[in-house]
Design an enzyme around this catalytic site. Structure first.
Site, PDB file in Angstrom:
ATOM      1  N   LYS A   1      10.127   8.668  -5.812  1.00  0.00           N
ATOM      2  CA  LYS A   1       9.176   8.385  -4.272  1.00  0.00           C
ATOM      3  C   LYS A   1       7.627   8.788  -4.192  1.00  0.00           C
ATOM      4  O   LYS A   1       7.471   9.448  -4.898  1.00  0.00           O
ATOM      5  CB  LYS A   1      10.160   9.123  -2.700  1.00  0.00           C
ATOM      6  CG  LYS A   1       9.202   8.491  -1.456  1.00  0.00           C
ATOM      7  CD  LYS A   1       9.983   7.002  -1.287  1.00  0.00           C
ATOM      8  CE  LYS A   1       9.060   6.966   0.449  1.00  0.00           C
ATOM      9  NZ  LYS A   1       9.183   5.395   0.441  1.00  0.00           N
TER      10      LYS A   1
ATOM     11  N   CYS B   1       0.676  -0.261  -2.983  1.00  0.00           N
ATOM     12  CA  CYS B   1       1.745  -0.035  -1.617  1.00  0.00           C
ATOM     13  C   CYS B   1       1.440  -0.407  -1.133  1.00  0.00           C
ATOM     14  O   CYS B   1      -0.009  -0.429  -0.122  1.00  0.00           O
ATOM     15  CB  CYS B   1       2.236   1.835  -1.183  1.00  0.00           C
ATOM     16  SG  CYS B   1       2.711   1.363   0.442  1.00  0.00           S
TER      17      CYS B   1
ATOM     18  N   THR C   1       5.135  -4.639  -5.284  1.00  0.00           N
ATOM     19  CA  THR C   1       6.100  -5.436  -4.444  1.00  0.00           C
ATOM     20  C   THR C   1       4.511  -6.971  -3.893  1.00  0.00           C
ATOM     21  O   THR C   1       3.687  -6.138  -3.374  1.00  0.00           O
ATOM     22  CB  THR C   1       6.588  -5.013  -3.076  1.00  0.00           C
ATOM     23  OG1 THR C   1       5.507  -4.329  -2.628  1.00  0.00           O
ATOM     24  CG2 THR C   1       7.882  -4.298  -3.434  1.00  0.00           C
TER      25      THR C   1
ATOM     26  N   GLY D   1       9.980  -5.793 -12.021  1.00  0.00           N
ATOM     27  CA  GLY D   1      10.367  -6.397 -10.834  1.00  0.00           C
ATOM     28  C   GLY D   1      11.214  -7.554 -10.540  1.00  0.00           C
ATOM     29  O   GLY D   1      12.065  -8.746 -11.634  1.00  0.00           O
TER      30      GLY D   1
END
Lengths: 311, 272
Positions: A46, A131, A201, A251
């Protein structure tokens, strides 16, 4: 037939090409009851920042067709507590660990890197330049960029800031919301990155038409899951042709077939992300499937598969 | 916590739009606790992608029951399942209700909507472990109308004290379930009650019940429902605001409901 699944990222040799993606694997310990963590090719943590972050208010999650949006907001305990509370467990796993790091300026990136260099005992870094769920600071101001990954110069300065502090493997994680991913990959390579991870993302949005409000409290979130996979494969292919450093493909990977697409497109390794949420053992199932495919197709070395797409 | 391919043993309607799904798994059934939950993958494809969290209605050796309301894509698939079909299930997950109570304990269970089923499991457990005598378990149920008062038969079988409320007055007190709850607390509290309140249901109800418990000085365990992706602490998506006793720079933090909860001390929750 003896199979060689090993692959190399910078100075680190991975026993196999299957890693787990940042932000999809909790604090890692949550997965130990479902799988043998020691069999993974690597783990990306993370994202860690200098200071602790509370994260975004809820709702943070919404489901979309064959995918989901998240806006967690980099909730993390900060680098000092990561080093004292989380890193000791990760060191014991015997698997290359890549610490995902992020900062709002090159100064913050340098600070988090310095703290981690002092602690040591991990394989490398993945620089989270992409991010979509946090407000970026002064570094991106005036460039029109919403994040480091949107601007080749910013990518270069962020990678350089960390590169000069470490000899460990340094991966730059790129975002997909750019018109020329090859150019962004070259910027990372030029600044000394050992590899590029892609894609992060997509910035996306879901609206509740009855209330007219965005579903996520953050308004927008990052789109992930099987729905992004064909775009991610295309970007992996474009990036792999543009740079000499390894590309780590990410992905919507949820099976060996999916992972193989990225490897054939030119990725030297892959990361399994969103699929971890619905099947905690999916990463090792993916690895087993890659092995079975190589046996079936009589491919002895992973390197014979990487970039083997016929165009 | 297990990941298991579970057989559908039964799937039947219990109220308008509401069904009970019985799934076979010795391990999950054995580890089931009231207020804990499972993540059910409604399809083997990526449509829908994420698991659906359901708390246990009950569990017995070899199988467990989930009560679901058909509201969307996932639950519509569940509705069509037949005996012999199979699903991936992950669980049990979460902390569940605390059921160790002191001597002379009483319990007030307050539920609404699909928050009612875990209270059946809770009442069963409180009785089985002899934590509370049957007459000292009071169950307060609320619904829009009498057809949506779920699990009445289950509670009757257990012999608990049932108190009902409906918005339209078609059954029990007219109005919210907090009215009969407040009446009860007002009577019990001066007598130095040893009541613990347990609640699960819509968020406005949880807030109101928590406020009542605070006013009457009784502990309250609140099971929250928040959007969730993984259910086991991997995504950090199911954040809920709680008081931060550790006192960092802020006076709150975001707890992760799937592993720190879904049951929280009502006093720890911060409602915006």
């Amino acid at each position: 037939m003896g199979l060689d699944l090993s692959t190399r990222l910078g100075r680190v040799r991975l026993a196999n090409p299957v890693l787990v993606a940042s932000g999809t694997f909790g604090h890692v310990k949550e997965f130990e009851r479902y799988m043998d963590l020691g069999k993974l090719g690597g783990i990306v943590t993370k994202t860690i920042t200098v200071k602790p972050r509370l994260g975004n208010p809820p709702p943070r999650i919404v489901e979309t067709p064959s995918g989901m949006l998240n806006a967690i907001g980099l909730q993390n305990p900060g680098v000092e507590r990561f080093i004292s509370e989380k890193l000791p467990y990760l060191r014991k796993l015997g698997v290359p660990v890549f610490v995902s790091v992020m900062g709002y300026s090159t100064g913050e990136l340098a600070a988090v890197t310095r703290a981690l260099e002092k602690a040591g005992g991990f394989a490398g870094y993945e620089l989270n330049l992409s991010c979509p769920n946090v407000a970026y600071g002064t570094k991106t101001a005036g460039t029109g960029a919403r994040m480091f990954a949107h601007d080749a110069k910013l990518i270069g300065s962020a990678v350089s800031a960390v590169r000069r502090l470490t000899r460990r493997t340094l991966l730059a994680k790129l975002g997909p919301d750019v018109s020329d991913i090859a150019r962004m990959a070259r910027a990372a390579e030029g600044a000394g990155a050992d590899g590029v991870s892609l894609i992060n993302t997509f910035v996306a949005m879901v609206i509740d038409v009855r209330t007219r409000r965005p579903v996520l409290a953050n308004h927008t979130g990052g789109l992930s899951g099987p729905c992004v996979r064909p775009i991610a494969v295309r970007m992996t292919w474009e990036a792999a042709r543009a740079v000499k450093i390894p590309v780590v493909g990410i992905g919507g990977i949820a099976s060996a077939r999916d992972a193989l697409e990225f490897l054939v497109a030119g990725a030297s390794a892959v990361q399994v992300g969103t699929a971890n949420f619905t099947n905690p053992a999916v990463s090792l199932e993916t690895l087993d499937g890659i092995r079975a495919f190589m046996r079936r197709e009589r491919i002895a070395r992973l390197s014979d598969l990487i970039g083997s797409v016929k165009t | 916590m297990y990941r298991e391919r579970c057989r559908v043993l039964a799937n039947g309607r219990v109220a308008p739009g509401h069904y009970v799904l019985r799934l076979g798994s010795a391990r999950i059934a054995r580890a089931a606790g009231p207020g804990r939950f499972v993540q059910v993958l409604c399809a083997d494809s990526s449509e829908p992608l994420l698991g659906r969290p359901f708390s246990f209605l009950t569990a017995r050796p070899g199988s467990f029951d989930l009560l679901y309301h058909v509201v969307g894509q996932g639950t519509r698939i569940l509705q069509g399942l037949q005996k012999g079909d199979a699903l991936w299930v992950l669980g049990p997950l979460g902390n569940g209700f605390g059921t160790k109570l002191g001597p002379g304990a009483e319990a007030a269970l307050v539920g609404g909507g699909v928050g009612i089923p875990p209270l059946v499991h809770l009442a069963e457990t409180l009785l089985k472990t002899r934590a509370v005598r049957p007459g000292k378990i009071r169950v307060f149920l609320g619904a829009r109308d009498s057809t949506l008062l779920l699990c009445l038969k289950d509670f009757r079988k257990l012999g608990v004290d049932l108190r009902l409320a409906t918005d339209d007055g078609s059954r029990g007190t007219k109005g919210f379930v907090t009215r009969p709850l407040e009446r009860y607390l007002a009577e019990a509290a001066p007598a130095g009650t040893r009541t613990t309140v347990y609640t699960c249901g819509p968020t406005p109800m949880l807030k109101a019940v928590g406020a009542l418990a605070e006013r009457y000085g009784v502990p309250c365990q609140t099971s929250v429902e928040v959007p969730m992706a993984c259910g086991f602490g991997a995504c950090l998506g199911c954040a809920i605001k709680v008081n931060d006793a550790a006192g960092s720079s802020t006076d709150f933090r975001y707890a992760i409901a799937c592993c720190e909860g879904p049951v929280f001390d009502a006093a720890a929750l911060v409602w915006d």
